[in-house]
Write a protein that holds these residues in place. Structure first.
Motif, mmCIF file in Angstrom:
data_model
loop_
_atom_site.group_PDB
_atom_site.id
_atom_site.type_symbol
_atom_site.label_atom_id
_atom_site.label_comp_id
_atom_site.label_asym_id
_atom_site.label_seq_id
_atom_site.Cartn_x
_atom_site.Cartn_y
_atom_site.Cartn_z
ATOM 1 N N GLN A 1 -10.639 3.831 -6.608
ATOM 2 C CA GLN A 1 -9.183 3.825 -6.479
ATOM 3 C C GLN A 1 -8.646 5.251 -6.462
ATOM 4 O O GLN A 1 -8.934 6.031 -7.360
ATOM 5 C CB GLN A 1 -8.605 3.030 -7.652
ATOM 6 N N LEU A 2 -7.910 5.632 -5.413
ATOM 7 C CA LEU A 2 -7.338 6.966 -5.236
ATOM 8 C C LEU A 2 -8.395 8.066 -5.195
ATOM 9 O O LEU A 2 -8.076 9.241 -5.314
ATOM 10 C CB LEU A 2 -6.350 7.296 -6.364
ATOM 11 N N LEU B 1 -13.800 12.556 -9.500
ATOM 12 C CA LEU B 1 -13.153 13.598 -10.294
ATOM 13 C C LEU B 1 -14.105 14.220 -11.316
ATOM 14 O O LEU B 1 -14.249 15.437 -11.385
ATOM 15 C CB LEU B 1 -11.942 12.979 -11.008
ATOM 16 N N MET C 1 -2.775 13.348 -3.889
ATOM 17 C CA MET C 1 -3.857 12.371 -4.018
ATOM 18 C C MET C 1 -3.317 10.967 -3.798
ATOM 19 O O MET C 1 -3.893 10.163 -3.059
ATOM 20 C CB MET C 1 -4.471 12.535 -5.409
ATOM 21 N N SER C 2 -2.161 10.707 -4.398
ATOM 22 C CA SER C 2 -1.532 9.402 -4.240
ATOM 23 C C SER C 2 -1.050 9.210 -2.799
ATOM 24 O O SER C 2 -1.213 8.130 -2.214
ATOM 25 C CB SER C 2 -0.368 9.324 -5.215
ATOM 26 N N ILE C 3 -0.489 10.259 -2.210
ATOM 27 C CA ILE C 3 0.067 10.155 -0.853
ATOM 28 C C ILE C 3 -1.055 9.972 0.176
ATOM 29 O O ILE C 3 -1.012 9.049 0.996
ATOM 30 C CB ILE C 3 0.911 11.412 -0.527
ATOM 31 N N ILE D 1 -4.948 3.995 3.180
ATOM 32 C CA ILE D 1 -5.090 2.556 2.968
ATOM 33 C C ILE D 1 -4.105 1.785 3.839
ATOM 34 O O ILE D 1 -4.412 0.741 4.414
ATOM 35 C CB ILE D 1 -4.846 2.219 1.466
ATOM 36 N N ALA E 1 -7.060 -1.212 4.569
ATOM 37 C CA ALA E 1 -8.176 -1.328 3.622
ATOM 38 C C ALA E 1 -9.427 -1.922 4.257
ATOM 39 O O ALA E 1 -10.296 -2.450 3.566
ATOM 40 C CB ALA E 1 -7.777 -2.120 2.375
ATOM 41 N N GLY F 1 -2.734 6.602 -0.211
ATOM 42 C CA GLY F 1 -1.819 5.530 0.173
ATOM 43 C C GLY F 1 -1.682 5.421 1.683
ATOM 44 O O GLY F 1 -1.750 4.334 2.253
ATOM 45 N N PHE G 1 0.824 -1.215 0.000
ATOM 46 C CA PHE G 1 0.000 0.000 0.000
ATOM 47 C C PHE G 1 0.853 1.257 0.000
ATOM 48 O O PHE G 1 0.429 2.310 -0.442
ATOM 49 C CB PHE G 1 -0.908 0.025 1.238
ATOM 50 N N GLN H 1 1.964 3.677 -3.347
ATOM 51 C CA GLN H 1 1.279 4.909 -3.751
ATOM 52 C C GLN H 1 1.905 6.127 -3.094
ATOM 53 O O GLN H 1 2.104 7.153 -3.722
ATOM 54 C CB GLN H 1 -0.202 4.847 -3.337
ATOM 55 N N VAL H 2 2.185 5.975 -1.791
ATOM 56 C CA VAL H 2 2.757 7.100 -1.043
ATOM 57 C C VAL H 2 4.112 7.467 -1.623
ATOM 58 O O VAL H 2 4.416 8.645 -1.858
ATOM 59 C CB VAL H 2 2.889 6.735 0.448
ATOM 60 N N GLN I 1 -10.604 8.551 -7.448
ATOM 61 C CA GLN I 1 -10.756 9.087 -8.809
ATOM 62 C C GLN I 1 -12.208 9.146 -9.275
ATOM 63 O O GLN I 1 -12.526 9.882 -10.191
ATOM 64 C CB GLN I 1 -9.965 8.230 -9.807
#
Lengths: 320, 324
Positions: B242-243, B248, B127-129, B135, B140, B132, A291, A294-295, B245
């Motif tokens: 996912q993320l 959006l 967004m990714s950070i 999760i 999750a 992530g 996981f 992504q970070v 999105q």
């Protein structure tokens, strides 16, 4: 000394150092990192991710962005798989069809952006939704399983037991792109439009033609990535392309591409892909939580844009 | 305001479209105007409008925020953790969730201001950070044992078909309209978006305004996600895809249909509300007509395209008549 400062101004030097450093560090901690099997896995990831990055890179070159890269790749992938399963087309014809779909999607993006004068962001956000919707409408979110054995074999074959066969198309695309951007008039037109659209127009370059060509190119490259993924996964997944957005921006940005346009480098982007692949692989090898990938990806984008900015602030002397 | 100008305004066009589609769906799809469907329509609209307002509050500065979904879900999961993991009473947990949204917004805004980079690339990275980290921390897993207040609030109906969630959203929209029209802060936000240089010279601290706009966006995204929690009765990490999105397109549809300029400096709260409502109605109507759930996304994309084209034609017409 001046040689080093000259090297440090090239696009690929910084990323190359970072790549070597990353490889050395990971190798230092893990014996298995450079085993033939691991290298093969790395090259598999690089083969597809490099195409995804190139598909975005050519658009960044003209100072635009393409949110629909993943949607085009997904649509081309299910076209390829569907044409073989439902219509029974031979694989080469299905490939041509999928590439045609990619080109058509790209042409639509480019033409809409030029005709309407609306920002590429809004247009490709809309077409992202349209292409993805067509994908889901046709497949009803069910994968195509009927991939011919020949295609599966292509996806899993290796040269000398190390280099995956699907790495060959990626290599050819890289060389062709490098040649185009460096040596062909159209490549120079692309960079000219990216650095100053108005000046390019005044010097007799057709901005409309250039923009449409770039978007067609982006669509075709995304389609190739989708086709290769189908061959590798041995299944026509409708969800192919869903996670490409961040991947597509990460490598060009890490490779020093200027988002305002006019300045991209094929070799540096390729190195960006390698860095991302090595670090992702390292996280797996050190059994760090997947996981967190992504970070790390997000943090790398931030670090890269920060560094690029610092580099841009240095006084420029000597050959650039 | 002259009469022609009123009839050519975005808001009037949207009201007209909503009326036309309501009539079409009401006649063609049985059950579209049933109390139950109106209730779910209002409840979905509440969330979608909130998502649109969250994007709008950043578009004001001429930037955008790709991280809305990731921020909203992170804030909602934080509230869920406060309740289940820490045992905080639910009103405090709600406040904690909103504060988390504001905090994430502050990170976005401060990074944009300090780095001087466009918010597109910053929020793409965050967004990714954010997603992530969320999760990673939650493994999750969902928070399903929330107090009954949440699901009760989500199921509650006023007068047979009005969801309280919709009332919360409309109240928020009124507050935002008041902010941009009547308060100094709101006017300064708009000025900072329209002409950063000129705003700075007239004594507005542009950087601080940009950060404030991002924080506001974070709070609104957190509210949208908490409403989803009320609707689902659980805080689920994948509720924005996912993320994040999945939010959006929705986030941009409302403001763009509503005539908020992507260059910043101009805002239409009413337009965003109407735009997001129209989108929700089309979604619901297309599903009821059984056109096929899978094609809905294509229609929404086409709609965004047609909307921006119409808006362009409208502006060109107004400019030619010297009305705008």
């Amino acid at each position: 000394m001046s040689r080093i400062s000259q090297l440090s101004r090239t696009d690929w030097f910084g990323p190359l150092l970072a790549t070597l450093l990353a490889i050395l560090v990971v190798r230092g901690f893990s014996e298995t990192f450079l085993s033939p099997y691991n290298i093969q896995i790395l090259l598999l990831a690089i083969a597809v991710n490099a195409l995804i990055a190139f598909s975005q890179m050519v658009i960044i070159a003209i100072g635009q962005m393409n949110l629909s890269v993943g949607a085009i790749g997904g649509l081309a992938a299910i076209t390829f798989a569907g044409a073989m399963e439902v219509w029974g087309l031979p694989a080469p014809l299905a490939v041509m069809l999928a590439l045609g779909v990619g080109a058509a999607c790209g042409a639509m993006n480019g033409a809409l952006i030029r005709i309407t004068g609306i920002s590429a962001f809004v247009i490709t956000l809309a077409t992202l939704s349209i292409f993805k919707g067509i994908n889901l409408g046709l497949t009803e979110a069910q994968p195509f399983y009927g991939i011919p054995e020949g295609v599966k074999a292509f996806g899993n074959a290796t040269i000398l037991g190390i280099v995956p066969l699907i790495f060959v198309p990626t290599l050819l695309v890289s060389i062709a792109l490098w040649y185009m951007l460096r040596r062909l008039p159209v490549g120079r037109f692309i960079l000219a439009v990216g650095s100053n659209e108005h000046a390019a127009e005044l010097s007799g370059i057709s901005v409309t033609a250039t923009v449409v060509i770039v978007h067609v190119l982006s669509g075709v490259i995304a389609a190739i990535a989708g086709i290769l993924l189908v061959a590798r996964l041995e299944i026509g997944q409708p969800s192919i392309g869903d996670d490409w957005l961040i991947l597509s921006f990460a490598a060009p940005v890490i490779g020093g591409a200027v988002l305002a346009g006019g300045h991209v480098s094929v070799s540096a982007t390729l190195l960006g892909v390698v860095i991302v692949a090595v670090i992702t692989q390292a996280l797996v090898l050190f059994s760090i939580d997947p996981f967190l990938v992504q970070v790390v990806l997000g943090a790398m984008i931030l670090a890269a844009v920060g560094l690029n900015r610092l580099r841009a602030h240095q006084p420029v002397s000597g050959a650039g | 305001m002259s009469r022609t100008r009123f009839f050519l305004s975005n808001e009037f066009g949207l009201v007209l479209l909503i009326a036309v589609f309501a009539a079409i769906f009401g006649l063609a799809a049985t059950g579209f105007l049933s109390p139950f469907n109106l209730f779910t329509l209002g409840r979905n609209a509440a969330v979608n409008i909130m998502i649109g307002l969250s994007m709008m509050s950043v578009i004001v500065t001429g930037g955008l925020n790709l991280a809305i979904g990731a921020m909203g879900v992170s804030a909602a999961m934080f509230a869920g953790w406060l309740i289940e993991g820490v045992g905080v009473p639910w009103p405090l947990a709600l406040a904690g969730g909103l504060a988390c949204g504001a905090g994430l917004g502050f990170i976005n805004g401060a990074t944009v201001v300090r780095s001087g980079l466009h918010s597109f690339i910053i929020t793409l990275a965050t967004m990714s950070i954010f997603f992530g980290v969320m999760i990673f921390l939650t493994r999750a897993e969902s928070y399903r044992d929330l107090p009954a207040v949440f699901s009760d609030f989500g199921r509650m109906k006023f007068a047979g078909y009005v969801s309280p969630l919709l009332l919360v959203t409309l109240a928020t929209a009124l507050v935002l309209a008041w902010l941009y029209r009547r308060t100094v802060t709101g006017r300064e936000m708009l000025a900072a978006g329209a002409q950063p240089g000129a705003a700075e010279l007239s004594g507005i601290r542009v950087g601080r305004m940009v950060i404030l706009c991002h924080m506001l966006s974070g709070v609104l995204a957190a509210m949208a996600a908490l409403m989803l929690v009320a609707r689902n009765g659980a805080a689920i990490p994948s509720m924005a895809g996912q993320l994040g999105q999945d939010w959006l397109l929705l986030a941009f549809l409302g403001p763009v249909l509503g005539g908020t300029l992507l260059q910043g400096g101009k805002v239409s709260v009413l337009g965003t509300v109407l735009g997001a409502f129209l989108v929700t109605m089309l979604q619901s109507g297309l599903l009821m007509l059984q056109i096929g759930a899978f094609w809905v996304q294509t229609f929404l994309g086409l709609m965004l395209l047609i909307a921006v084209l119409l808006d362009k034609a409208r502006r060109a017409y107004l400019a030619r008549r010297n009305l705008a």
